[in-house]
Design a protein around this motif. Sequence first.
Motif, PDB file in Angstrom:
ATOM      1  N   ALA A 259      50.042  35.031  50.482  1.00  0.00           N
ATOM      2  CA  ALA A 259      49.660  33.802  49.790  1.00  0.00           C
ATOM      3  C   ALA A 259      48.284  33.939  49.147  1.00  0.00           C
ATOM      4  CB  ALA A 259      49.680  32.625  50.761  1.00  0.00           C
ATOM      5  N   ASP A 260      47.362  34.635  49.850  1.00  0.00           N
ATOM      6  CA  ASP A 260      46.026  34.859  49.294  1.00  0.00           C
ATOM      7  C   ASP A 260      46.095  35.688  48.012  1.00  0.00           C
ATOM      8  OD1 ASP A 260      44.842  33.499  51.426  1.00  0.00           O
ATOM      9  OD2 ASP A 260      44.560  35.331  52.600  1.00  0.00           O
ATOM     10  N   TYR A 261      46.919  36.752  48.053  1.00  0.00           N
ATOM     11  CA  TYR A 261      47.057  37.605  46.877  1.00  0.00           C
ATOM     12  C   TYR A 261      47.627  36.822  45.700  1.00  0.00           C
ATOM     13  CZ  TYR A 261      45.988  42.044  49.238  1.00  0.00           C
ATOM     14  OH  TYR A 261      45.352  43.078  49.879  1.00  0.00           O
ATOM     15  N   LEU A 262      48.659  36.057  45.946  1.00  0.00           N
ATOM     16  CA  LEU A 262      49.295  35.305  44.876  1.00  0.00           C
ATOM     17  C   LEU A 262      48.334  34.273  44.284  1.00  0.00           C
ATOM     18  CD1 LEU A 262      52.853  34.803  46.431  1.00  0.00           C
ATOM     19  CD2 LEU A 262      52.092  36.547  44.809  1.00  0.00           C
ATOM     20  N   GLN A 263      47.526  33.641  45.144  1.00  0.00           N
ATOM     21  CA  GLN A 263      46.538  32.673  44.665  1.00  0.00           C
ATOM     22  C   GLN A 263      45.463  33.371  43.836  1.00  0.00           C
ATOM     23  OE1 GLN A 263      46.559  29.376  44.845  1.00  0.00           O
ATOM     24  NE2 GLN A 263      44.616  29.245  43.706  1.00  0.00           N
ATOM     25  N   ALA A 264      45.017  34.538  44.299  1.00  0.00           N
ATOM     26  CA  ALA A 264      43.987  35.291  43.569  1.00  0.00           C
ATOM     27  C   ALA A 264      44.501  35.725  42.195  1.00  0.00           C
ATOM     28  CB  ALA A 264      43.551  36.508  44.380  1.00  0.00           C
ATOM     29  N   ILE A 265      45.749  36.168  42.154  1.00  0.00           N
ATOM     30  CA  ILE A 265      46.356  36.565  40.882  1.00  0.00           C
ATOM     31  C   ILE A 265      46.338  35.392  39.896  1.00  0.00           C
ATOM     32  CG2 ILE A 265      48.585  37.026  39.796  1.00  0.00           C
ATOM     33  CD1 ILE A 265      47.643  39.570  40.699  1.00  0.00           C
ATOM     34  N   GLN A 266      46.726  34.229  40.385  1.00  0.00           N
ATOM     35  CA  GLN A 266      46.763  33.043  39.525  1.00  0.00           C
ATOM     36  C   GLN A 266      45.371  32.702  39.004  1.00  0.00           C
ATOM     37  OE1 GLN A 266      48.813  30.142  42.051  1.00  0.00           O
ATOM     38  NE2 GLN A 266      50.645  30.355  40.778  1.00  0.00           N
ATOM     39  N   VAL A 273      42.943  36.635  30.988  1.00  0.00           N
ATOM     40  CA  VAL A 273      43.535  37.964  30.860  1.00  0.00           C
ATOM     41  C   VAL A 273      45.044  37.862  30.626  1.00  0.00           C
ATOM     42  CG1 VAL A 273      43.862  38.217  33.355  1.00  0.00           C
ATOM     43  CG2 VAL A 273      43.671  40.261  31.923  1.00  0.00           C
ATOM     44  N   GLU A 274      45.587  38.806  29.870  1.00  0.00           N
ATOM     45  CA  GLU A 274      47.023  38.795  29.569  1.00  0.00           C
ATOM     46  C   GLU A 274      47.846  39.322  30.739  1.00  0.00           C
ATOM     47  OE1 GLU A 274      50.073  40.711  26.263  1.00  0.00           O
ATOM     48  OE2 GLU A 274      47.948  40.481  25.785  1.00  0.00           O
ATOM     49  N   ASN A 275      47.415  40.457  31.325  1.00  0.00           N
ATOM     50  CA  ASN A 275      48.111  41.061  32.463  1.00  0.00           C
ATOM     51  C   ASN A 275      47.096  41.369  33.554  1.00  0.00           C
ATOM     52  OD1 ASN A 275      50.896  41.805  31.095  1.00  0.00           O
ATOM     53  ND2 ASN A 275      49.307  42.561  29.699  1.00  0.00           N
ATOM     54  N   VAL A 276      47.442  41.083  34.809  1.00  0.00           N
ATOM     55  CA  VAL A 276      46.526  41.344  35.916  1.00  0.00           C
ATOM     56  C   VAL A 276      47.276  42.004  37.066  1.00  0.00           C
ATOM     57  CG1 VAL A 276      46.824  39.001  36.829  1.00  0.00           C
ATOM     58  CG2 VAL A 276      44.834  40.333  37.508  1.00  0.00           C
ATOM     59  N   VAL A 277      46.611  42.978  37.694  1.00  0.00           N
ATOM     60  CA  VAL A 277      47.173  43.687  38.842  1.00  0.00           C
ATOM     61  C   VAL A 277      46.105  43.785  39.919  1.00  0.00           C
ATOM     62  CG1 VAL A 277      48.239  45.810  39.698  1.00  0.00           C
ATOM     63  CG2 VAL A 277      48.650  45.087  37.336  1.00  0.00           C
ATOM     64  N   ILE A 278      46.492  43.478  41.161  1.00  0.00           N
ATOM     65  CA  ILE A 278      45.642  43.746  42.322  1.00  0.00           C
ATOM     66  C   ILE A 278      46.357  44.791  43.169  1.00  0.00           C
ATOM     67  CG2 ILE A 278      44.489  42.830  44.368  1.00  0.00           C
ATOM     68  CD1 ILE A 278      44.539  40.078  43.084  1.00  0.00           C
ATOM     69  N   THR A 279      45.720  45.946  43.353  1.00  0.00           N
ATOM     70  CA  THR A 279      46.304  46.984  44.193  1.00  0.00           C
ATOM     71  C   THR A 279      45.880  46.747  45.634  1.00  0.00           C
ATOM     72  OG1 THR A 279      44.442  48.489  43.824  1.00  0.00           O
ATOM     73  CG2 THR A 279      46.288  48.619  42.287  1.00  0.00           C
ATOM     74  N   ALA A 280      46.829  46.985  46.556  1.00  0.00           N
ATOM     75  CA  ALA A 280      46.577  46.681  47.968  1.00  0.00           C
ATOM     76  C   ALA A 280      46.938  47.856  48.875  1.00  0.00           C
ATOM     77  CB  ALA A 280      47.371  45.439  48.369  1.00  0.00           C
ATOM     78  N   GLY A 281      46.758  49.083  48.377  1.00  0.00           N
ATOM     79  CA  GLY A 281      47.015  50.261  49.197  1.00  0.00           C
ATOM     80  C   GLY A 281      48.458  50.349  49.647  1.00  0.00           C
ATOM     81  N   ALA A 282      48.642  50.539  50.955  1.00  0.00           N
ATOM     82  CA  ALA A 282      49.994  50.669  51.516  1.00  0.00           C
ATOM     83  C   ALA A 282      50.815  49.390  51.376  1.00  0.00           C
ATOM     84  CB  ALA A 282      49.903  51.077  52.977  1.00  0.00           C
ATOM     85  N   LYS A 283      50.147  48.260  51.119  1.00  0.00           N
ATOM     86  CA  LYS A 283      50.863  47.001  50.929  1.00  0.00           C
ATOM     87  C   LYS A 283      51.485  46.889  49.547  1.00  0.00           C
ATOM     88  CE  LYS A 283      47.798  44.382  54.038  1.00  0.00           C
ATOM     89  NZ  LYS A 283      46.825  43.251  54.107  1.00  0.00           N
ATOM     90  N   GLY A 284      51.202  47.848  48.672  1.00  0.00           N
ATOM     91  CA  GLY A 284      51.739  47.798  47.332  1.00  0.00           C
ATOM     92  C   GLY A 284      50.786  47.142  46.360  1.00  0.00           C
ATOM     93  N   VAL A 285      51.326  46.439  45.359  1.00  0.00           N
ATOM     94  CA  VAL A 285      50.489  45.759  44.379  1.00  0.00           C
ATOM     95  C   VAL A 285      51.046  44.366  44.101  1.00  0.00           C
ATOM     96  CG1 VAL A 285      49.887  47.953  43.256  1.00  0.00           C
ATOM     97  CG2 VAL A 285      51.736  46.572  42.316  1.00  0.00           C
ATOM     98  N   LYS A 290      50.878  36.381  31.565  1.00  0.00           N
ATOM     99  CA  LYS A 290      50.926  34.993  31.110  1.00  0.00           C
ATOM    100  C   LYS A 290      52.343  34.436  31.090  1.00  0.00           C
ATOM    101  CE  LYS A 290      46.651  34.901  28.419  1.00  0.00           C
ATOM    102  NZ  LYS A 290      46.029  34.680  27.106  1.00  0.00           N
ATOM    103  N   ASN A 291      53.345  35.328  31.089  1.00  0.00           N
ATOM    104  CA  ASN A 291      54.738  34.885  31.014  1.00  0.00           C
ATOM    105  C   ASN A 291      55.500  35.049  32.326  1.00  0.00           C
ATOM    106  OD1 ASN A 291      54.489  34.353  28.178  1.00  0.00           O
ATOM    107  ND2 ASN A 291      54.646  36.554  27.828  1.00  0.00           N
ATOM    108  N   LEU A 292      54.933  35.809  33.274  1.00  0.00           N
ATOM    109  CA  LEU A 292      55.620  36.087  34.536  1.00  0.00           C
ATOM    110  C   LEU A 292      54.792  35.622  35.714  1.00  0.00           C
ATOM    111  CD1 LEU A 292      56.964  39.695  33.818  1.00  0.00           C
ATOM    112  CD2 LEU A 292      58.292  37.582  33.844  1.00  0.00           C
ATOM    113  N   THR A 328      59.414  47.728  30.207  1.00  0.00           N
ATOM    114  CA  THR A 328      59.375  46.375  30.749  1.00  0.00           C
ATOM    115  C   THR A 328      58.194  46.253  31.705  1.00  0.00           C
ATOM    116  OG1 THR A 328      60.742  46.866  32.682  1.00  0.00           O
ATOM    117  CG2 THR A 328      61.900  46.253  30.640  1.00  0.00           C
ATOM    118  N   PHE A 329      57.834  45.017  32.042  1.00  0.00           N
ATOM    119  CA  PHE A 329      56.703  44.808  32.949  1.00  0.00           C
ATOM    120  C   PHE A 329      56.971  45.472  34.297  1.00  0.00           C
ATOM    121  CE2 PHE A 329      54.098  42.301  35.938  1.00  0.00           C
ATOM    122  CZ  PHE A 329      52.852  42.420  35.310  1.00  0.00           C
TER     123      PHE A 329
END
Length: 365
Positions: A259-266, A273-285, A290-292, A328-329
């Motif tokens: 939930a923290d990651y999803l809130q931070a992304i938002q 920014v048009e596209n944003v990524v937070i990498t989280a190591g073994a947890k993935g990304v 703006k559309n997804l 694709t994204f």
Amino acid sequence: MTLTEREQALIQLIKENPFMQQQEMAEKLEMSRPALANLISGLVKKGKIIGRAYVLPKENKIICIGGANMDRKLHLKGQVQMGTSNPVTSTESVGGVARNIAENLGRLGHQVSLLTTAGKDSDWQAIVAASNAFIHLEEVEQLEQCSTGSYTAIIDEQGELVMATANMDVYDALTPQILMKHEHVLSTAPAIIVDLNCPKETVNYIQQFAVSREVPLVIVPVSSPKMNRMPTTLEGVTWFICNTDEAETLTHRTITSEADYLQAIQEITQMGVENVVITAGAKGVYAANKNLMPTHFEARAANQIEDVTGAGDAFVSAVVHAWLEKYTFEQTIQAGLINAKNTLESKFTVRPELTKQSLEQELED
């Protein structure tokens, strides 16, 4: 190759109208026609003008701005013991976030140019020898009074970073004034990638330049302490790719749960920014645009981690590559995860077996 103000002004006129008569050019530049002819002749010799209609060559090189270092890695034998001598084995290789990304992209088949500052020393010569097969280095500014950037990492037996030191003072000289010399190259780039080794004023300049010239811009932080070099907003930024620590610094929140990651992304998306990524190591990304809506992508499990250095740069490079190739994204993020996973399994910061074909094949498997 540095251009004078008059040469830059002439090139701008030619961009606006390649068929303008010399007399009209001379009048606009407030100079005599013979002086203009000499100016044009000089630009032809420099390769900045080609053809009888004053045709400007297309640069169309991805520009990577930021760090190009010598990386020295000390691999611990046994558990680290603070306050005393620790037995290690040592290796030395070229690195730097912008340089690593540039080499990855070069190996993936792109024309890439590195724009940075460096010393006139043996470290820089080592970087040139390792890089020039994949990266254009004409835009590098060598400085007499500075040492080339260097990074020393202490790595434990599991391949994890214990501590690192960095000598990055040379990048304080990577000012907007230096970048202004290369605006003709920047303006034709399919993408500009900047890391936060650059001073804040330089990052702001690049953001404003990218917006005004409509050039795609990718911002890549290098560490949490350097997040104070971020621009005030992310307007005009095409991709912003950071790790968890950097996202915490940017959003002023602790990130532990999904939930923290999803809130931070938002929150980051709302910065423009048009596209944003937070990498989280073994947890993935965690990624969104703006559309997804924010989405979690599982990490690709490494069979054995040889070294974590360079994995983040590998991720960024493959994402930029896939985006430029109009994947694709989801495919774009997966390409990043594949390249990161394979780099974790490699003893090299940039794996030598990387090609466009190999990445495409792994994405299909």
